[in-house]
Design a protein around this motif. Structure first.
Motif, short mmCIF file in Angstrom:
data_model
loop_
_atom_site.label_atom_id
_atom_site.label_comp_id
_atom_site.label_asym_id
_atom_site.label_seq_id
_atom_site.Cartn_x
_atom_site.Cartn_y
_atom_site.Cartn_z
N ALA A 21 21.37 31.97 -18.81
CA ALA A 21 22.12 30.92 -19.06
C ALA A 21 22.11 30.49 -20.64
CB ALA A 21 21.96 29.60 -18.13
N GLN A 22 20.74 30.59 -21.09
CA GLN A 22 20.75 30.41 -22.39
C GLN A 22 21.58 31.43 -23.30
OE1 GLN A 22 19.09 27.73 -24.00
NE2 GLN A 22 19.46 27.11 -21.89
N LEU A 23 21.29 32.65 -22.84
CA LEU A 23 21.77 33.77 -23.50
C LEU A 23 23.40 33.63 -23.56
CD1 LEU A 23 19.73 36.81 -22.48
CD2 LEU A 23 19.81 35.92 -24.84
N VAL A 24 24.07 33.18 -22.39
CA VAL A 24 25.66 32.85 -22.24
C VAL A 24 25.87 31.78 -23.10
CG1 VAL A 24 27.36 32.19 -20.64
CG2 VAL A 24 25.67 33.73 -19.92
N GLU A 25 25.05 30.73 -23.19
CA GLU A 25 25.36 29.57 -24.12
C GLU A 25 25.40 29.88 -25.68
OE1 GLU A 25 23.37 25.36 -25.15
OE2 GLU A 25 23.74 25.76 -23.12
N ALA A 26 24.57 31.04 -26.14
CA ALA A 26 24.55 31.57 -27.30
C ALA A 26 25.74 32.70 -27.62
CB ALA A 26 23.42 32.29 -27.38
N GLY A 27 26.52 32.96 -26.57
CA GLY A 27 27.66 33.78 -26.83
C GLY A 27 27.74 35.25 -25.96
N MET A 28 26.70 35.52 -25.32
CA MET A 28 26.71 36.70 -24.67
C MET A 28 27.29 36.69 -23.36
SD MET A 28 23.21 39.21 -23.17
CE MET A 28 22.73 39.40 -24.78
N GLN A 29 27.95 37.59 -22.66
CA GLN A 29 28.70 37.62 -21.45
C GLN A 29 27.77 37.41 -20.54
OE1 GLN A 29 30.66 41.48 -21.54
NE2 GLN A 29 31.55 40.98 -23.28
N ARG A 30 28.42 36.97 -19.30
CA ARG A 30 27.37 36.43 -18.34
C ARG A 30 26.50 37.55 -17.67
NH1 ARG A 30 27.62 35.15 -12.66
NH2 ARG A 30 26.35 33.54 -12.04
N MET A 31 27.43 38.71 -17.17
CA MET A 31 26.44 39.67 -16.37
C MET A 31 25.71 40.59 -17.30
SD MET A 31 26.45 40.10 -13.47
CE MET A 31 27.92 39.31 -12.66
N PRO A 32 26.00 40.70 -18.60
CA PRO A 32 25.02 41.47 -19.42
C PRO A 32 23.78 40.43 -19.68
CG PRO A 32 27.28 41.84 -20.07
CD PRO A 32 27.29 40.78 -19.25
N ALA A 33 23.86 39.00 -19.73
CA ALA A 33 22.71 38.44 -20.22
C ALA A 33 21.89 38.29 -18.93
CB ALA A 33 23.36 36.97 -20.20
N ARG A 34 22.48 38.40 -17.49
CA ARG A 34 21.79 38.47 -16.36
C ARG A 34 20.99 39.60 -16.29
NH1 ARG A 34 24.56 37.54 -11.33
NH2 ARG A 34 22.51 36.91 -10.44
N VAL A 35 21.51 40.65 -16.53
CA VAL A 35 21.03 42.17 -16.36
C VAL A 35 19.79 42.42 -17.61
CG1 VAL A 35 21.24 44.47 -16.76
CG2 VAL A 35 22.75 43.30 -15.46
N PHE A 36 20.26 41.92 -18.69
CA PHE A 36 19.10 41.72 -19.73
C PHE A 36 17.81 40.87 -19.22
CE2 PHE A 36 17.14 40.13 -23.62
CZ PHE A 36 16.80 41.35 -24.28
N ALA A 37 18.07 39.69 -18.82
CA ALA A 37 16.80 38.78 -18.49
C ALA A 37 16.17 39.60 -17.45
CB ALA A 37 17.41 37.67 -18.10
N ALA A 38 17.02 40.09 -16.60
CA ALA A 38 16.07 40.96 -15.25
C ALA A 38 15.29 42.07 -15.94
CB ALA A 38 17.07 41.48 -14.43
N LEU A 39 15.92 42.93 -16.63
CA LEU A 39 15.00 43.90 -17.33
C LEU A 39 13.82 43.39 -18.22
CD1 LEU A 39 18.14 46.31 -18.54
CD2 LEU A 39 16.32 46.65 -16.75
N LEU A 40 13.93 42.45 -18.90
CA LEU A 40 12.95 41.71 -20.01
C LEU A 40 11.89 41.16 -19.16
CD1 LEU A 40 12.60 41.20 -22.79
CD2 LEU A 40 13.56 39.06 -22.48
N SER A 41 12.15 40.77 -17.81
CA SER A 41 11.16 40.12 -16.98
C SER A 41 10.57 41.08 -16.00
CB SER A 41 11.93 38.91 -16.30
OG SER A 41 12.84 39.24 -15.18
N SER A 42 10.94 42.08 -16.25
CA SER A 42 10.38 43.22 -15.18
C SER A 42 9.13 43.99 -16.15
CB SER A 42 11.22 44.47 -14.76
OG SER A 42 11.48 45.32 -15.82
N ASP A 43 7.84 44.08 -15.14
CA ASP A 43 6.72 44.78 -15.74
C ASP A 43 6.76 46.10 -16.35
OD1 ASP A 43 5.06 42.42 -15.38
OD2 ASP A 43 4.34 43.13 -13.37
N GLU A 44 7.75 46.96 -15.58
CA GLU A 44 7.92 48.29 -16.25
C GLU A 44 8.92 48.33 -17.33
OE1 GLU A 44 8.43 47.41 -13.18
OE2 GLU A 44 6.59 48.23 -12.31
N GLY A 45 9.55 47.08 -17.44
CA GLY A 45 10.90 46.87 -18.61
C GLY A 45 12.14 47.90 -18.20
N SER A 46 11.92 48.56 -17.09
CA SER A 46 13.11 49.17 -16.70
C SER A 46 13.23 49.03 -15.19
CB SER A 46 12.75 50.78 -17.15
OG SER A 46 11.93 51.48 -16.20
#
Length: 163
Positions: A21-46
């Motif tokens: 939601a913070q990324l969306v507020e900064a201008g990123m599209q909603r779905m890429p923001a969710r995918v990016f946040a999920a990847l960033l929060s995964s231990d493997e990073g992938s």
């Protein structure tokens, strides 16, 4: 309830949605923001497309579109799993650097267009002066970003060593 690593999946999901939601507020599209946040929060990073779809409860098409956008902005990369046709999507520790560097190329293109605008409008006209000031701003930003990124690389080395 916690997962194998002792984390609460609901808390992780809440973080992913909050950061997205913070990324969306900064201008990123909603779905890429969710995918990016999920990847960033995964231990493997992938994660695979199936893993992303399952965690975020989204379709394979939504994952594909989000990853395409994130790859174009250099925030994630695609990797083939050895011996498989499946792709994994990876976020790297330097994704912010890559994203800013990519923006620097955009700024360069804007500078070229603005120079043309100043020339076309006339540097002494009100519109031409506005274009010239905008051009000067982007030239300033470009220099500052380059210097800042060099300071970041040194700061990162001090905090995390060579990676």
């Amino acid at each position: 309830m916690s997962d194998a690593r002792g984390r609460d999946p609901d808390a992780v999901s809440k973080f992913v949605e909050s950061f997205a939601a913070q990324l969306v507020e900064a201008g990123m599209q909603r779905m890429p923001a969710r995918v990016f946040a999920a990847l960033l929060s995964s231990d493997e990073g992938s994660m695979t497309s199936a893993q992303l779809g399952e965690q975020l409860r989204i379709s394979p098409a939504a994952v594909s579109g989000a990853v395409r956008y994130l790859a174009q902005t250099h925030m994630v990369s695609r990797e083939r799993e050895p011996g498989s046709r499946r792709e994994r999507y990876r976020v790297h520790g330097d994704q912010w650097y890559e994203a800013l560097t990519n923006r620097e190329a955009v700024i360069k293109r804007w500078e070229g267009a603005l120079r043309e605008g100043v020339s076309s409008l006339g540097a002494e006209t009100p519109a031409g002066r506005r274009m010239a000031e905008t051009l000067a701003f982007f030239e300033f930003v470009e220099g500052e970003v380059a210097a800042m990124m060099e300071r970041w690389r040194e700061h990162r080395r001090q905090l995390f060593g060579d990676q």
